[in-house]
Design an enzyme around this catalytic site. Sequence first.
Site, PDB file in Angstrom:
ATOM      1  N   SER A 279       0.844  -1.189   0.000  1.00  0.00           N
ATOM      2  CA  SER A 279       0.000   0.000   0.000  1.00  0.00           C
ATOM      3  C   SER A 279       0.890   1.254   0.000  1.00  0.00           C
ATOM      4  O   SER A 279       1.669   1.433  -0.927  1.00  0.00           O
ATOM      5  CB  SER A 279      -0.971  -0.034   1.182  1.00  0.00           C
ATOM      6  OG  SER A 279      -2.000   0.909   1.022  1.00  0.00           O
TER       7      SER A 279
ATOM      8  N   ASP B  32      -8.600  -5.053  -6.134  1.00  0.00           N
ATOM      9  CA  ASP B  32      -8.295  -4.044  -5.116  1.00  0.00           C
ATOM     10  C   ASP B  32      -9.156  -2.798  -5.329  1.00  0.00           C
ATOM     11  O   ASP B  32      -9.067  -2.149  -6.368  1.00  0.00           O
ATOM     12  CB  ASP B  32      -6.812  -3.676  -5.216  1.00  0.00           C
ATOM     13  CG  ASP B  32      -6.318  -2.852  -4.039  1.00  0.00           C
ATOM     14  OD1 ASP B  32      -7.149  -2.207  -3.366  1.00  0.00           O
ATOM     15  OD2 ASP B  32      -5.102  -2.866  -3.785  1.00  0.00           O
TER      16      ASP B  32
ATOM     17  N   HIS C 155      -6.787  -5.769  -1.709  1.00  0.00           N
ATOM     18  CA  HIS C 155      -5.715  -4.934  -1.174  1.00  0.00           C
ATOM     19  C   HIS C 155      -4.855  -5.770  -0.223  1.00  0.00           C
ATOM     20  O   HIS C 155      -4.909  -5.611   1.000  1.00  0.00           O
ATOM     21  CB  HIS C 155      -6.318  -3.723  -0.461  1.00  0.00           C
ATOM     22  CG  HIS C 155      -5.357  -2.592  -0.276  1.00  0.00           C
ATOM     23  ND1 HIS C 155      -4.734  -1.954  -1.324  1.00  0.00           N
ATOM     24  CD2 HIS C 155      -4.906  -1.969   0.849  1.00  0.00           C
ATOM     25  CE1 HIS C 155      -3.952  -1.000  -0.865  1.00  0.00           C
ATOM     26  NE2 HIS C 155      -4.030  -0.987   0.455  1.00  0.00           N
TER      27      HIS C 155
END
Length: 646
Positions: A476, A563, A595
């Site tokens: 991320s 995601d 994600h």
Amino acid sequence: MPALDTIPLIPRDHLFGNPTRSQGKISPDGQWLSWLAPLDGVMNIWIAPRSDPDAAKPMTKADDRPIREHFWTPDSTAVGYIQDKGGDENFLLYRVDIASGEEVCLTPFENTRVMIVGSSQVDKQHILIGLNNRDPQWHDVHRLNLSTGALELVYENNAYAHFMADDTLTLRMAMAQNEAGGTDYFRVIDNVVEEEPFETTAMEDSMTTSPAGYTVDGSVLYWLDGRGRDTAALYAQDTASGERTLIAEDDRADIGGTLRHKQTGVVQAYSVTYLTTEWTAIDAEIGASFEWLGTQFDGEFGVMSRTDDDRTWIVWNDPVSGPIRTFIYDRDAGTLAPFYVTRPELEGAPLQPMNCVEITSRDGLTLPSYLTLAAGSDPAGSGRPAAPTPMVLLVHGGPWARDDYGYNPIHQMLANRGYSVLSVNFRGSTGFGKSFINASNKQWGLAMHDDLIDAVNWAVEQGIAPRDKVAIMGGSYGGYATLAGLAFTPDVFACGVDIVGPSNLETLLSTIPPYWAPMVKIFHERMGNPNTDEGLALLKAASPLYKAKDISKPLLIAQGANDPRVKQAESDQIVGAMKEAGIPVTYVLYPDEGHGFAKPDNSISFFAITENFLAETLGGRAEPLGDVLEPSTAEIVEGADHVNGL
């Protein structure tokens, strides 16, 4: 301490496969134990009578995506969980009846994400939930009957990001982002939201100030509050008079969690996490329990679950260099009964200790950090290696999150393979006060990145790592930091591993999930506003995509196709730019992930690729790939020839 080549290789599946058990709980009435454990290789909910823990049975039959969290209904008649599809984060709510085993989806809607608004000690048949099935941007509040599944609309919402209710399941507060990027807090009376807020925060306080719930009788509202100070303190506000009383504060870090009385909701203890977590009891009896537990454990411990009468706790213990253990604590008898070891296969494994360190940034900020040394590198136990070893800078996501002390499977795998691992709470990390967070405003790729470079320089100067053998890795925001590290400072890192990281901040902000839209102002204020010339220029300058041609070191990218936060296009864009520039890159796509990785087979396959990728550049050891990809859904889109065995 033995040399690395004499230390056993910890198998990947011991670190990233299914735990034997996790998330142990006790039912509110104390009659049942529950936990998550594999059923035919997929994590499911299991229960057993407290009186006969060996009489365990599975309550769910998930056969694809693992169940990752569960809860007990307040009346102890059912367990519940939330689940999405393929990582799309549209979480639905499910209930499983203990007596009959019947499983029901309580929110049977498409493209809907449920949020819990309130639960009750008094009305144990109902909870309040938010549903965005009418408008994906807004969650309408409903009263849900947990037994029948009946839904009753309480408030149709077209303006507010969050709500808070009291123990009678009466809406008491609505929250909306204001023009400054802070939050306005509105009283709700008879399901009507007042026009003027009764409390408000500026943008600078938005991440250190929030209401923390009401007492059961509704007379007190607790706040974690950073207004007029740096670190967030714990306050009690009289709901009738508005008078506030300071309960706890700490100059080093924000007040974090609280432990509340099960029947009254009054705060009994609070935690502060600077480098490690410290609990302070207000209630004498809770304090006595904490003190006794502290004599029983090495490392960190905490309370996972409590009965309504508060006489039985489920307690976890993390010794860091051993697997996490869970116990049933009988407070009356003063006994700890073993419940389970999360990963018994790690008993006796050569897990490494984690060292707490403080690093000073170039402009004087203290960066609380965690260092795990390569196995066999510190024979004196000094917290420093006898000689420099290759190092991985492991960067956390968020960025408005933090790294913590404790068992970390990525740290342990990398240390076992011969790398020191450094995790840095760079500016913008949460928990250390608002000035630390606000020092990151509009500093993506700038001062936030400088902190990571300063950490690398510190590690080199301390003799922890050689200058030319440092990798950067993260998910991320950590994936973004990896791309930025290789694109903006191409001479610092030997290679990088990006997991679901954004490459183009402009497209990142234009594709956020609709339910984030009520909070988008905070992204604009803290990252840059793409609707202004200045903000757009800032976002483009901080986007690694536009400097992809400067990447010269090996790069591994992993992406989940579903995601909703960092779309697949973020990885596709930079891979495309690198291909166009003739720069090698390895790109792994998981079509059934979002994600991050929920499925163990996918996680194991990715870390198999990662350790073999790192071995080629940094020279550490690796468990051979073998046939690890076969049970996974990994698609090698680009660059299979850049990883040994791939």
